[in-house]
Design a protein around this motif. Structure first.
Motif, short mmCIF file in Angstrom:
data_model
loop_
_atom_site.label_atom_id
_atom_site.label_comp_id
_atom_site.label_asym_id
_atom_site.label_seq_id
_atom_site.Cartn_x
_atom_site.Cartn_y
_atom_site.Cartn_z
N SER A 209 0.82 -1.21 0.00
CA SER A 209 0.00 0.00 0.00
C SER A 209 0.85 1.26 0.00
N ALA A 210 2.07 1.17 0.50
CA ALA A 210 2.95 2.34 0.57
C ALA A 210 3.67 2.60 -0.75
N LEU A 211 3.66 1.62 -1.63
CA LEU A 211 4.38 1.77 -2.89
C LEU A 211 3.51 2.51 -3.91
N THR A 212 3.66 3.79 -3.97
CA THR A 212 2.99 4.62 -4.97
C THR A 212 4.06 5.28 -5.83
N PHE A 213 3.68 5.68 -7.04
CA PHE A 213 4.64 6.35 -7.91
C PHE A 213 5.11 7.66 -7.29
N ARG A 214 4.21 8.34 -6.61
CA ARG A 214 4.58 9.61 -5.97
C ARG A 214 5.61 9.39 -4.86
N ALA A 215 5.35 8.39 -4.00
CA ALA A 215 6.29 8.11 -2.91
C ALA A 215 7.64 7.64 -3.45
N LEU A 216 7.60 6.81 -4.47
CA LEU A 216 8.84 6.30 -5.05
C LEU A 216 9.64 7.43 -5.70
N ALA A 217 8.95 8.28 -6.45
CA ALA A 217 9.64 9.40 -7.11
C ALA A 217 10.23 10.35 -6.08
N GLY A 218 9.52 10.55 -4.97
CA GLY A 218 10.03 11.41 -3.92
C GLY A 218 11.35 10.90 -3.35
N ARG A 219 11.47 9.59 -3.21
CA ARG A 219 12.71 9.00 -2.69
C ARG A 219 13.83 9.10 -3.71
#
Length: 233
Positions: free
Chosen positions: A36-46
Motif C-alpha cells: 500500500s505504501a508503494l505509490t509512484f509519488r512516494a517512489l519518485a520522492g525518494r
C-alpha cells in the motif's frame, strides 16, 4: 534486464535515475510499509524526481511490483547458486527451499508476487528451474516432477505467509505477545467438547506455544519424504 520501451512518447527525456535504483527504492518501500505504501509519488520522492518519471520504466503499479519482486528474487537466486553441491538431489532441493523460505519470511510481501508474471520475472523463472533440476535425477514422470516442485513451492510460500501474518487488530492494540495469543486460543480449545473435537484436544498442547519454523521444516520434510518414496530413492 532489457531496457523498457519509452511509455509516454519518444520525445521525452529519460529520467536521471536507473531501473536498478527504481527497483531498489521500490523494494525498500515495500520492506518498510508493504504494497500500500508503494505509490509512484512516494517512489519518485525518494528518487528525487516527479512521479511521471517512473513511467519511463514501468507502465503501472502491477508491473512495478512484478519487476521489484524479480529484482529481489535475483538475490535469492544468487544465494542458491552459491550453495555447496550435494550428492543427493532431495538434499539439494531442501537447501534451496530453505533459502527461499528465509527470504520470504524476511520480506513477507514477496510471497504475493513470486512467479506471478514470468513474462517479466526472469529471475523467478530461473529459480523455478533451479528447484526443478534436482528432480531430473530422480525416477519420476514429468507430471510427478511438476507436482513435486509445485508442492515444495506451496509449502515454502504458504508457510512463509503464515509466519509473516500479523495478529488481529484487537490483539495488536493490547500489546499481546505471540505466545499469549496462541495461549488464548489454546485455552478456548481446551474448553471444547472432546467428543466433538477429539483431534483438537489431541494436539492442543502442541499448538500452544509451537515454533512456526519447526512446523514449516516438518511440513517440508513430509513433502520431501513423500517425494523420495515416490522416486524409490
Amino acid at each position: 534486464m532489457a531496457r523498457p520501451q519509452t511509455r509516454t512518447g519518444e520525445g521525452r527525456r529519460r529520467a536521471s535515475h536507473s531501473m536498478e535504483s527504481v527497483l531498489a527504492e521500490a523494494a525498500a518501500l515495500l520492506d518498510e510499509a508493504g504494497p500500500s505504501a508503494l505509490t509512484f509519488r512516494a517512489l519518485a520522492g525518494r528518487l528525487g524526481g516527479g512521479a511521471a518519471s517512473i513511467y519511463w520504466y514501468v507502465a503501472n503499479k502491477d508491473e512495478l511490483l512484478d519487476r521489484t519482486t524479480d529484482y529481489v528474487i535475483g538475490d535469492v537466486l544468487a544465494a542458491i547458486e552459491k550453495l555447496p553441491p550435494a550428492g543427493d538431489p532431495i538434499d539439494e532441493l531442501r537447501a534451496m527451499a530453505l533459502t527461499l523460505f528465509d527470504a520470504i519470511v524476511e520480506r513477507s510481501w514477496l510471497a504475493a508476487y513470486f512467479m506471478r508474471n514470468s513474462d517479466v520475472q526472469g529471475n523467478a523463472l530461473r529459480l523455478y528451474e533451479k528447484l526443478g533440476q534436482p528432480t531430473l535425477r530422480l525416477d519420476l514422470t514429468a507430471r510427478q516432477r511438476f507436482h513435486a516442485v509445485s508442492a515444495v513451492v506451496g509449502v515454502v510460500v504458504g508457510s512463509a505467509i503464515d509466519l509473516g501474518r500479523e495478529l488481529p487488530e484487537g490483539f495488536l492494540d493490547s500489546g499481546v505477545k505471540r505466545d499469549d495469543f496462541l495461549g488464548h486460543y489454546a485455552g478456548a480449545w481446551r474448553e471444547l467438547d472432546p467428543e466433538e473435537f477429539p483431534f483438537v484436544h489431541e494436539i492442543v498442547d502442541e499448538f500452544d506455544g509451537h515454533d512456526d519454523v519447526e512446523q514449516f521444516r516438518a511440513a517440508l520434510e513430509l513433502t520431501l519424504t513423500g517425494l523420495r518414496r515416490q522416486a524409490g530413492a
